[in-house]
Design a protein around this motif. Structure first.
Motif, PDB file in Angstrom:
ATOM      1  N   THR A  37       0.711  -1.095   0.120  1.00  0.00           N
ATOM      2  CA  THR A  37       0.008   0.182   0.142  1.00  0.00           C
ATOM      3  C   THR A  37       0.853   1.360   0.141  1.00  0.00           C
ATOM      4  OG1 THR A  37       0.091   0.125   2.471  1.00  0.00           O
ATOM      5  CG2 THR A  37      -1.935  -1.026   1.430  1.00  0.00           C
ATOM      6  N   ILE A  38       0.273   2.351  -0.169  1.00  0.00           N
ATOM      7  CA  ILE A  38       1.221   3.402  -0.113  1.00  0.00           C
ATOM      8  C   ILE A  38       1.618   3.791   1.315  1.00  0.00           C
ATOM      9  CG2 ILE A  38       0.687   6.244  -0.174  1.00  0.00           C
ATOM     10  CD1 ILE A  38      -0.934   5.664  -2.597  1.00  0.00           C
ATOM     11  N   ALA A  39       0.711   3.644   2.290  1.00  0.00           N
ATOM     12  CA  ALA A  39       1.324   3.684   3.677  1.00  0.00           C
ATOM     13  C   ALA A  39       2.612   2.563   3.745  1.00  0.00           C
ATOM     14  CB  ALA A  39       0.112   3.295   4.630  1.00  0.00           C
ATOM     15  N   GLY A  61      -0.155   9.625  10.509  1.00  0.00           N
ATOM     16  CA  GLY A  61       0.304   8.716   9.568  1.00  0.00           C
ATOM     17  C   GLY A  61      -0.669   7.604   9.649  1.00  0.00           C
ATOM     18  N   VAL A  62      -0.462   6.440   9.779  1.00  0.00           N
ATOM     19  CA  VAL A  62      -1.228   5.119  10.034  1.00  0.00           C
ATOM     20  C   VAL A  62      -1.747   5.045  11.396  1.00  0.00           C
ATOM     21  CG1 VAL A  62      -1.287   2.887   9.927  1.00  0.00           C
ATOM     22  CG2 VAL A  62      -0.292   3.901   8.028  1.00  0.00           C
ATOM     23  N   PHE A  63      -3.116   5.051  11.499  1.00  0.00           N
ATOM     24  CA  PHE A  63      -3.572   4.869  12.910  1.00  0.00           C
ATOM     25  C   PHE A  63      -4.217   3.549  12.990  1.00  0.00           C
ATOM     26  CE2 PHE A  63      -7.063   5.264  16.230  1.00  0.00           C
ATOM     27  CZ  PHE A  63      -6.173   5.277  17.376  1.00  0.00           C
ATOM     28  N   CYS A  64      -5.038   3.197  12.401  1.00  0.00           N
ATOM     29  CA  CYS A  64      -5.901   1.858  12.384  1.00  0.00           C
ATOM     30  C   CYS A  64      -5.321   0.948  11.276  1.00  0.00           C
ATOM     31  CB  CYS A  64      -7.329   2.110  12.180  1.00  0.00           C
ATOM     32  SG  CYS A  64      -7.736   2.472  10.468  1.00  0.00           S
ATOM     33  N   GLY A  65      -4.786   1.539  10.311  1.00  0.00           N
ATOM     34  CA  GLY A  65      -4.241   0.438   9.194  1.00  0.00           C
ATOM     35  C   GLY A  65      -5.324  -0.321   8.412  1.00  0.00           C
ATOM     36  N   ILE A  66      -6.423  -0.214   8.615  1.00  0.00           N
ATOM     37  CA  ILE A  66      -7.468  -1.036   7.870  1.00  0.00           C
ATOM     38  C   ILE A  66      -8.613   0.021   7.342  1.00  0.00           C
ATOM     39  CG2 ILE A  66      -7.087  -3.040   9.316  1.00  0.00           C
ATOM     40  CD1 ILE A  66      -9.737  -2.021  10.988  1.00  0.00           C
ATOM     41  N   GLY A  67      -8.367   1.343   7.193  1.00  0.00           N
ATOM     42  CA  GLY A  67      -9.285   2.013   6.698  1.00  0.00           C
ATOM     43  C   GLY A  67     -10.575   2.542   7.372  1.00  0.00           C
ATOM     44  N   VAL A  68     -10.663   2.538   8.624  1.00  0.00           N
ATOM     45  CA  VAL A  68     -11.606   2.836   9.386  1.00  0.00           C
ATOM     46  C   VAL A  68     -11.584   4.333   9.912  1.00  0.00           C
ATOM     47  CG1 VAL A  68     -12.850   2.775  11.563  1.00  0.00           C
ATOM     48  CG2 VAL A  68     -11.911   0.464  10.351  1.00  0.00           C
ATOM     49  N   CYS A  69     -10.381   4.807  10.178  1.00  0.00           N
ATOM     50  CA  CYS A  69     -10.134   6.089  10.357  1.00  0.00           C
ATOM     51  C   CYS A  69      -9.653   6.895   9.459  1.00  0.00           C
ATOM     52  CB  CYS A  69      -9.000   6.152  11.607  1.00  0.00           C
ATOM     53  SG  CYS A  69      -7.187   5.979  11.362  1.00  0.00           S
ATOM     54  N   ARG A  83      -7.188   7.080   1.462  1.00  0.00           N
ATOM     55  CA  ARG A  83      -6.403   6.424   2.697  1.00  0.00           C
ATOM     56  C   ARG A  83      -5.331   5.690   2.077  1.00  0.00           C
ATOM     57  NH1 ARG A  83     -12.328   4.292   4.693  1.00  0.00           N
ATOM     58  NH2 ARG A  83     -13.276   6.089   4.604  1.00  0.00           N
ATOM     59  N   ALA A  84      -4.151   6.031   2.520  1.00  0.00           N
ATOM     60  CA  ALA A  84      -2.949   5.303   2.144  1.00  0.00           C
ATOM     61  C   ALA A  84      -2.729   3.930   2.485  1.00  0.00           C
ATOM     62  CB  ALA A  84      -1.837   6.362   2.734  1.00  0.00           C
ATOM     63  N   CYS A  85      -3.403   3.527   3.601  1.00  0.00           N
ATOM     64  CA  CYS A  85      -3.671   2.168   4.152  1.00  0.00           C
ATOM     65  C   CYS A  85      -4.292   1.192   3.079  1.00  0.00           C
ATOM     66  CB  CYS A  85      -3.939   2.103   5.568  1.00  0.00           C
ATOM     67  SG  CYS A  85      -5.639   2.542   5.679  1.00  0.00           S
ATOM     68  N   GLN A  86      -5.223   1.664   2.270  1.00  0.00           N
ATOM     69  CA  GLN A  86      -6.102   0.997   1.799  1.00  0.00           C
ATOM     70  C   GLN A  86      -5.538   0.976  -0.058  1.00  0.00           C
ATOM     71  OE1 GLN A  86      -9.205  -0.843   2.722  1.00  0.00           O
ATOM     72  NE2 GLN A  86      -7.580  -0.410   4.393  1.00  0.00           N
TER      73      GLN A  86
END
Length: 107
Positions: A37-39, A61-69, A83-86
């Protein structure tokens, strides 16, 4: 060797080699691997924050890592609030940090 990666010879699953890719983040080239992922690319390069809060400019930066926040949002190829984590990184992606001011209250 990038943080979080270890030699393929020590990986019990032994995945196939990943293709390298490069993205531009705020005008700087960052290298990663296909499938990240970008993150993941940003974290792998050692960058922990790429957004600032609207209220006081605190780094995020990344907090939850699953697209919730929404702590990891960035602009990707002209599209805001990604969302960089998604979002999987693609070779040549243009990523820009987002720093949005708070909306002004009008009475």
């Amino acid at each position: 060797m990038s943080p979080g990666l270890f030699p393929r010879s020590e990986d019990g699953i032994r995945p196939a080699a990943s293709d390298a890719l490069s993205i531009s983040v705020d005008g700087k080239t960052v290298d990663g691997l296909a499938g990240q992922t970008i993150a993941g690319v940003l974290l792998g390069s050692g960058r922990l924050a790429w957004r600032k809060t609207s209220s006081d400019g605190s780094p995020r930066g990344v907090f939850c890592g699953i697209g919730v926040c929404f702590d990891c949002i960035v602009e990707v190829n002209g599209i805001r609030d990604v969302r960089a984590c998604q979002r999987r990184a693609r070779d040549g992606d243009q990523v820009i940090s987002q720093h949005d001011p708070l909306p002004e209250v009008t009475e």
